[in-house]
Design a protein around this motif. Structure first.
Motif, PDB file in Angstrom:
ATOM      1  N   GLY A  64      -3.266   5.041   7.780  1.00  0.00           N
ATOM      2  CA  GLY A  64      -3.230   3.784   8.512  1.00  0.00           C
ATOM      3  C   GLY A  64      -1.926   3.557   9.244  1.00  0.00           C
ATOM      4  N   HIS A  65      -0.808   3.958   8.650  1.00  0.00           N
ATOM      5  CA  HIS A  65       0.478   3.809   9.318  1.00  0.00           C
ATOM      6  C   HIS A  65       0.597   4.822  10.454  1.00  0.00           C
ATOM      7  CE1 HIS A  65       2.222   0.841   6.650  1.00  0.00           C
ATOM      8  NE2 HIS A  65       1.828   1.536   5.607  1.00  0.00           N
ATOM      9  N   ILE A  66       1.438   4.489  11.420  1.00  0.00           N
ATOM     10  CA  ILE A  66       1.644   5.406  12.546  1.00  0.00           C
ATOM     11  C   ILE A  66       3.053   5.987  12.545  1.00  0.00           C
ATOM     12  CG2 ILE A  66      -0.067   4.241  13.964  1.00  0.00           C
ATOM     13  CD1 ILE A  66       2.231   2.905  15.481  1.00  0.00           C
ATOM     14  N   ASP A  67       3.809   5.742  11.478  1.00  0.00           N
ATOM     15  CA  ASP A  67       5.132   6.336  11.340  1.00  0.00           C
ATOM     16  C   ASP A  67       5.403   6.538   9.856  1.00  0.00           C
ATOM     17  OD1 ASP A  67       7.621   7.346  11.880  1.00  0.00           O
ATOM     18  OD2 ASP A  67       8.143   5.795  13.327  1.00  0.00           O
ATOM     19  N   ALA A  68       6.568   7.094   9.542  1.00  0.00           N
ATOM     20  CA  ALA A  68       6.894   7.425   8.163  1.00  0.00           C
ATOM     21  C   ALA A  68       6.837   6.197   7.259  1.00  0.00           C
ATOM     22  CB  ALA A  68       8.283   8.058   8.099  1.00  0.00           C
ATOM     23  N   SER A 347      11.371  13.541  -3.306  1.00  0.00           N
ATOM     24  CA  SER A 347      12.529  14.251  -2.784  1.00  0.00           C
ATOM     25  C   SER A 347      12.335  14.666  -1.330  1.00  0.00           C
ATOM     26  CB  SER A 347      12.814  15.488  -3.647  1.00  0.00           C
ATOM     27  OG  SER A 347      13.843  16.276  -3.084  1.00  0.00           O
ATOM     28  N   TYR A 348      13.450  14.995  -0.733  1.00  0.00           N
ATOM     29  CA  TYR A 348      13.458  15.512   0.640  1.00  0.00           C
ATOM     30  C   TYR A 348      12.871  16.919   0.710  1.00  0.00           C
ATOM     31  CZ  TYR A 348      15.366  14.670   5.329  1.00  0.00           C
ATOM     32  OH  TYR A 348      15.514  14.387   6.655  1.00  0.00           O
ATOM     33  N   ASP A 349      12.672  17.572  -0.445  1.00  0.00           N
ATOM     34  CA  ASP A 349      12.098  18.929  -0.451  1.00  0.00           C
ATOM     35  C   ASP A 349      10.569  18.912  -0.424  1.00  0.00           C
ATOM     36  OD1 ASP A 349      11.420  18.098  -2.957  1.00  0.00           O
ATOM     37  OD2 ASP A 349      12.705  19.500  -4.041  1.00  0.00           O
ATOM     38  N   ARG A 350       9.957  17.728  -0.155  1.00  0.00           N
ATOM     39  CA  ARG A 350       8.517  17.574   0.027  1.00  0.00           C
ATOM     40  C   ARG A 350       7.737  17.709  -1.283  1.00  0.00           C
ATOM     41  NH1 ARG A 350      10.175  21.185   3.746  1.00  0.00           N
ATOM     42  NH2 ARG A 350       8.986  22.888   2.816  1.00  0.00           N
ATOM     43  N   THR A 351       8.352  17.369  -2.393  1.00  0.00           N
ATOM     44  CA  THR A 351       7.653  17.421  -3.671  1.00  0.00           C
ATOM     45  C   THR A 351       7.877  16.131  -4.454  1.00  0.00           C
ATOM     46  OG1 THR A 351       9.534  18.440  -4.828  1.00  0.00           O
ATOM     47  CG2 THR A 351       7.911  19.929  -3.829  1.00  0.00           C
ATOM     48  N   GLN A 372       4.965  15.862   3.847  1.00  0.00           N
ATOM     49  CA  GLN A 372       6.322  16.122   4.319  1.00  0.00           C
ATOM     50  C   GLN A 372       7.321  15.415   3.406  1.00  0.00           C
ATOM     51  OE1 GLN A 372       6.843  18.375   6.805  1.00  0.00           O
ATOM     52  NE2 GLN A 372       4.631  18.634   6.588  1.00  0.00           N
ATOM     53  N   ARG A 373       8.493  15.134   3.910  1.00  0.00           N
ATOM     54  CA  ARG A 373       9.560  14.555   3.090  1.00  0.00           C
ATOM     55  C   ARG A 373       9.128  13.232   2.474  1.00  0.00           C
ATOM     56  NH1 ARG A 373      13.525  15.362   8.127  1.00  0.00           N
ATOM     57  NH2 ARG A 373      11.697  14.317   8.990  1.00  0.00           N
ATOM     58  N   SER A 388       2.727   7.957  -3.654  1.00  0.00           N
ATOM     59  CA  SER A 388       3.868   8.463  -2.893  1.00  0.00           C
ATOM     60  C   SER A 388       3.676   8.161  -1.409  1.00  0.00           C
ATOM     61  CB  SER A 388       4.029   9.978  -3.094  1.00  0.00           C
ATOM     62  OG  SER A 388       2.931  10.678  -2.541  1.00  0.00           O
ATOM     63  N   GLY A 389       4.786   7.879  -0.739  1.00  0.00           N
ATOM     64  CA  GLY A 389       4.786   7.675   0.701  1.00  0.00           C
ATOM     65  C   GLY A 389       5.717   8.665   1.360  1.00  0.00           C
ATOM     66  N   SER A 390       5.254   9.326   2.400  1.00  0.00           N
ATOM     67  CA  SER A 390       6.014  10.435   2.974  1.00  0.00           C
ATOM     68  C   SER A 390       6.165  10.287   4.478  1.00  0.00           C
ATOM     69  CB  SER A 390       5.354  11.780   2.631  1.00  0.00           C
ATOM     70  OG  SER A 390       4.001  11.789   3.021  1.00  0.00           O
ATOM     71  N   ASP A 391       6.832  11.265   5.058  1.00  0.00           N
ATOM     72  CA  ASP A 391       7.177  11.258   6.478  1.00  0.00           C
ATOM     73  C   ASP A 391       5.972  11.500   7.372  1.00  0.00           C
ATOM     74  OD1 ASP A 391       8.927  10.993   8.536  1.00  0.00           O
ATOM     75  OD2 ASP A 391       9.692  13.032   8.470  1.00  0.00           O
ATOM     76  N   ASP A 392       4.842  11.921   6.787  1.00  0.00           N
ATOM     77  CA  ASP A 392       3.656  12.219   7.591  1.00  0.00           C
ATOM     78  C   ASP A 392       2.723  11.024   7.725  1.00  0.00           C
ATOM     79  OD1 ASP A 392       2.800  12.073   5.054  1.00  0.00           O
ATOM     80  OD2 ASP A 392       1.943  14.084   4.933  1.00  0.00           O
ATOM     81  N   THR A 393       3.240   9.818   7.486  1.00  0.00           N
ATOM     82  CA  THR A 393       2.569   8.523   7.681  1.00  0.00           C
ATOM     83  C   THR A 393       1.516   8.224   6.624  1.00  0.00           C
ATOM     84  OG1 THR A 393       0.703   9.195   9.080  1.00  0.00           O
ATOM     85  CG2 THR A 393       2.831   8.879  10.165  1.00  0.00           C
ATOM     86  N   ASN A 394       1.349   9.041   5.606  1.00  0.00           N
ATOM     87  CA  ASN A 394       0.297   8.837   4.613  1.00  0.00           C
ATOM     88  C   ASN A 394       0.860   8.395   3.275  1.00  0.00           C
ATOM     89  OD1 ASN A 394      -1.660   9.579   6.410  1.00  0.00           O
ATOM     90  ND2 ASN A 394      -1.971  11.626   5.581  1.00  0.00           N
TER      91      ASN A 394
END
Length: 491
Positions: A64-68, A347-351, A372-373, A388-394
């Motif tokens: 639903g979001h369009i950004d991180a 984490s920034y390592d995508r986990t 992503q991150r 979890s919320g990440s940089d890929d908008t999900n």
């Protein structure tokens, strides 16, 4: 002459109904079962293997979001509800440019209560401000948006809700704090009729947290400000240095105590009953987030830039209680389970990793190819799921226990799961079961980065040992890891 005979009442082993289980009489004398330990070991090994087979932690993604996704908050009044805010907060203005720019604008711009703009509309109206709905209330059960809160003109950096679950507080880079009325659990309205109370400041905000009692909340920015729901100006401000405050959290056991992390690599404790800060702990690298243990309110854990998390006791800050390792990049967020026995980190390592509160290594790692991150993580109010919320908008929904069976369990099923868990816990230190329980498949990048970190740490350890061996006796004392990252404690 005495003769002993077995005498049993028919009523003791006769079923009352035909659907009842047949009663079985057992003698638990260990002398009658010399192979009991070996049999239970095999059962524990099989249970550990079955756990791996049925491990399916990923439940689903919420789009639903369009950004991180930058922040999340739980709804204490609604078990299935969770709020999320993203970085898509700025009003967008399109200016005449190349065709690729127009196509990009056509894909990214949506107006309130309208469909996405066509190419002709974007071309004809190349300057058109838009407002996006940035804060969303999700229903975890259906993984759908219940309602949306528009208003922020910049990235939403912090979300929190009052303890009674009636007020949502949000802050962002647009220098505003907004108080929203939270709809009921049964309200599924998208008319966006919720009008917030807006507090304006001179500087942007990085985080917000609500007090566990009263109508007070704290914001983090250029300083720590304490606000009241009924006052448009801060009722109290704390400042120690000139650096930006990154995160702030109130203590669940002592509501007047709060902890904050700052960009000058420090962790500061404040008491609202005093006019000045209590103590400051300066580390070698900055902490991105902080979380209090809800069951042991004197302890807190900080998510640090050096890939580790550090648990401290507020009564003794000169060393960490435990160092939680395993991440290979900066830890961005942390949240404790309601039980206080474990916490989740992103984490920034995508986990995403789940740590026991007193364990040095994670018991679980979650990752997907598309994730992503990770900027924010939360346990649900019942501790069953992790969001979890990440940089890929999900937003992604995970099970806290990867192999846990969802749905209603029969009493026999629950007892069987408890028995198998007890067997695994009993024999977990034996090599064969330990190898099965600890093994995890990780992405290739994480695997290589972990191997590199182990090599670097081993090299540093050898270098210190050789330097100590060639120095005067007692001149170089070994420093434990719990103290190595601490520079000083200031009061």
């Amino acid at each position: 002459m005495k003769v002993k005979v077995i005498s049993r009442s028919v009523d003791e082993f006769t079923r009352e109904r035909s659907n009842d289980l047949q009663r079985v009489f057992r003698n638990f004398d260990p002398n009658l079962r010399p192979q009991e330990k070996s049999i239970e070991y095999v059962r524990g090994l099989n249970a550990a293997k079955l756990e791996k087979i049925f491990a399916r932690p990923f439940v689903g993604a919420m789009e639903g979001h369009i950004d991180a996704v930058s922040c999340m908050a739980k709804n204490p009044n609604h078990l299935k509800g969770i709020f999320s805010g993203s970085m898509d907060g700025a009003s967008i203005k399109f200016q005449m440019g190349s065709r690729s720019d127009i196509l990009t604008g056509m894909l990214s711009v949506r107006h309130e209560n309208q469909e996405p703009m066509s190419l002709n509309e974007v071309t004809d109206n190349f300057i058109r401000p838009t407002k996006e709905k940035y804060i969303r209330l999700w229903d975890i059960a259906t993984r759908r948006t219940v309602c949306q809160f528009p208003g922020h003109q910049g990235a939403v950096q912090g979300l929190t809700s009052s303890i009674d679950g009636r007020v949502l507080v949000s802050c962002g880079t647009d220098c505003t704090v907004r108080l929203w009325k939270i709809p009921g659990a049964t309200d599924e309205s998208n008319d966006n009729s919720f009008k917030p109370i807006v507090f304006v400041s001179k500087n942007g905000f990085r985080d917000v947290d609500h007090k566990w009692e009263d109508n007070h909340f704290a914001t983090a920015g250029t300083q720590v400000d304490i606000w009241d729901h009924n006052r448009s100006e801060p009722i109290r401000s704390f400042e120690w240095g000139q650096d930006t405050v990154i995160s702030v959290r109130f203590n669940p056991g002592e509501p007047n105590i709060l902890a904050a992390t700052t960009s000058d690599r420090s962790i500061t404790l404040y008491d609202l009953r005093l006019s000045s800060p209590l103590r400051k702990l300066i580390m070698k690298t900055k902490s991105n987030a902080i979380a209090w243990n809800p069951m042991e309110p004197m302890n807190f854990t900080a998510a640090n830039e050096d890939c580790n998390c550090y648990s401290y006791d507020t009564r003794k800050l000169d060393e960490a209680k435990c160092v939680h390792k395993d991440h290979v990049s900066a830890v961005m967020d942390i949240d404790y389970s309601p039980t206080g026995r474990e916490f989740v980190t992103g984490s920034y390592d995508r986990t995403i990793r789940i740590f026991p509160y007193n364990g040095g290594h994670s018991r679980e790692i979650y990752h997907t190819k598309r994730m992503q991150r990770v900027f924010c993580t939360q346990f649900t109010c019942d501790g069953t799921y992790v969001v979890s919320g990440s940089d890929d908008t999900n937003l992604r929904l995970w099970k806290a226990k990867a192999s846990e069976q969802l749905g209603v369990l029969l009493p026999r099923e629950r007892k069987k799961h408890e028995y198998e868990e007890a067997l695994i816990n009993r024999f977990k230190h034996l090599p064969e079961i330990n190898r099965v329980v600890r093994h995890r498949h990780v992405p290739k990048s994480i695997f290589k980065a972990s191997a590199l970190r182990r090599t670097v740490n081993e090299t540093e350890r050898k270098k210190e040992e050789r330097r100590r061996a060639h120095s005067a006796p007692g001149s170089m004392k070994p420093i434990p890891m719990r103290k190595k990252r601490i520079i000083q404690e200031v009061e």
